[in-house]
Enzyme design. Structure first.
Site, PDB file in Angstrom:
ATOM      1  N   SER A  74     -12.292 -19.560 -21.340  1.00  0.00           N
ATOM      2  CA  SER A  74     -11.853 -19.812 -19.969  1.00  0.00           C
ATOM      3  C   SER A  74     -12.853 -19.371 -18.912  1.00  0.00           C
ATOM      4  O   SER A  74     -12.774 -19.818 -17.769  1.00  0.00           O
ATOM      5  CB  SER A  74     -10.508 -19.126 -19.705  1.00  0.00           C
ATOM      6  OG  SER A  74     -10.654 -17.714 -19.733  1.00  0.00           O
ATOM      7  N   LYS A  87     -10.498 -12.998 -15.626  1.00  0.00           N
ATOM      8  CA  LYS A  87     -10.559 -14.156 -14.720  1.00  0.00           C
ATOM      9  C   LYS A  87     -11.339 -13.752 -13.475  1.00  0.00           C
ATOM     10  O   LYS A  87     -11.718 -12.602 -13.291  1.00  0.00           O
ATOM     11  CB  LYS A  87      -9.148 -14.613 -14.303  1.00  0.00           C
ATOM     12  CG  LYS A  87      -8.192 -14.952 -15.443  1.00  0.00           C
ATOM     13  CD  LYS A  87      -8.583 -16.203 -16.193  1.00  0.00           C
ATOM     14  CE  LYS A  87      -7.598 -16.479 -17.339  1.00  0.00           C
ATOM     15  NZ  LYS A  87      -8.042 -17.601 -18.195  1.00  0.00           N
TER      16      LYS A  87
END
Length: 306
Positions: free
Chosen positions: A73, A152
Site C-alpha cells: 500500500s 500510511k
C-alpha cells in the site's frame, strides 16, 4: 632509657615490620588484598547478551522501533511487495510526544476499532521457543509484531475537509487540490483515483492514505469510509524515519507536505444545490403564467371599451 622521638619514629615507620610480621605485604597491591580474578569471557557473554536485550527492549519501547512493511500500500516509498524482502523501517517514537502528526508524515499506528473489527488476529505460536523467537524477531523487524499495525501517509488533520477529486483527479483539502509526487500508480496508463464525498476530519484524528493510491485500503474504505475511517492521534505509534533493510534501499523516508504546494480549485455545487434554480423557476412559473393571462385579459377589455 629510650628516646621518645626515636621510639615514635620506629613505630610509625611503615617500612619496619611489627613483632607479628604484619608489616609484610600479603598482596601484590601492598594493602593486604588479593587481586580479583577476571571472569572468563564465556561467563561474561550471557550477562552482556541480557544487558543488550534489555537495552534493546527499552529503546524500542520508548525511543525507536524497527517495523516490517507487510503490504504494497505504500509503494514505492516503502517496499512491501508480495514474495519479496519487504522494507524494515526505523520508527521514531519520541517526535509525537511533543507535537501531533502533520500532513505528509508517514506514520505507523495501531489499527483503530473500525479498521480491525473484521481482521483476523495473528496466530499465536503454541511452542514456547517459537513464540520467544517471534518476540525477539519482532524487536528487530524480522517478524511481524503481535499488534495489528498499519503504515500510511497523513493527508489531512483534524478540522480539515478532504474529498476527491477535482477535474484533474487530485485530492482536495479545504478547497485546495494537492500536488502529490509520491503517488504510485499500479497502472501508469490509467492514473485515476477513486472519488469520495467530502469528509470533515474530527479534531484529534487524521485522514490517512497509501501512496499506492489504487491498491490501498485506508481512510477511504476502512470502517466503511468517512469519519469511521479516520485514525485517532492517540493510536499513532510513531513516524517512519529511515529504511534500514535491505541495504540496497537504505535512506530516509519522505515526509513531503502536499498542502504546501496545493492550488485553489473551483468546485461544482452538489447535485441538490445545482437543482435549486430549476426548482425555484418551476415553482414561480405557475403564478407567473396565471398573472400573465390575467394581465392580457385586462388589457383586452380595456382596448374593447375604447
Amino acid at each position: 632509657m629510650v628516646d621518645p622521638i626515636t621510639r615514635g619514629s620506629a613505630e610509625s615507620d611503615p617500612e619496619r615490620p611489627d613483632e607479628g610480621g604484619a608489616g609484610e605485604s600479603s598482596g601484590s597491591d601492598g594493602r593486604g588484598r588479593k587481586p580479583r580474578k577476571k571472569r572468563p569471557f564465556w561467563q561474561e557473554l550471557p550477562i552482556l547478551l541480557v544487558i543488550a536485550l534489555v537495552l534493546t527492549i527499552l529503546i524500542q519501547q520508548f525511543v525507536a522501533k524497527v517495523f516490517m512493511i507487510p503490504s504494497e500500500s505504500m509503494e514505492t516509498t516503502l517496499h512491501g511487495c508480495t514474495g519479496c524482502f519487504g522494507d524494515r523501517v526505523v520508527v521514531d517514537r519520541i517526535t509525537y510526544d511533543f507535537n501531533d502528526p502533520s500532513p505528509g508524515d508517514v506514520i505507523v499506528f495501531r489499527g483503530p476499532g473500525p479498521w480491525t473489527e473484521h481482521e483476523i488476529a495473528p496466530q499465536e505460536p503454541s511452542n514456547f521457543f517459537a513464540k520467544a523467537f517471534r518476540e525477539i524477531g519482532s524487536l528487530v523487524g524480522f517478524a511481524p509484531p503481535d499488534e495489528q499495525d498499519f503504515v500510511k501517509r497523513v493527508v489531512a488533520v483534524g478540522g480539515q475537509t478532504v474529498q476527491c477529486c477535482d477535474p484533474q483527479g487530485r485530492v482536495i483539502v479545504d478547497g485546495r487540490a494537492l500536488d502529490e509526487p509520491y503517488i504510485h500508480w499500479t497502472d501508469p496508463n490509467n492514473p485515476v483515483q477513486d472519488s469520495f464525498a467530502p469528509v470533515t476530519v474530527p479534531q484529534g484524528s487524521l485522514w490517512v492514505m497509501g501512496d499506492n493510491r489504487n491498491d490501498s485500503c485506508d481512510s477511504r474504505c476502512q470502517g466503511g469510509g468517512g469519519v469511521p475511517g479516520t485514525v485517532p492521534v492517540d493510536d499513532v505509534i510513531g513516524k517512519a524515519r529511515f529504511i534500514v533493510l535491505p541495504p540496497s534501499r537504505w535512506g530516509g523516508v519522505s515526509d513531503y507536505d502536499a498542502q504546501d504546494s496545493a492550488t485553489p480549485v473551483a468546485l461544482g455545487a452538489p447535485v441538490w444545490q445545482r437543482g435549486i434554480p430549476m426548482g425555484v423557476g418551476t415553482a414561480l412559473s405557475v403564478p407567473t403564467l396565471f398573472l400573465g393571462r390575467r394581465t392580457r385579459e385586462a388589457l383586452r377589455r380595456k382596448w374593447k371599451r375604447r
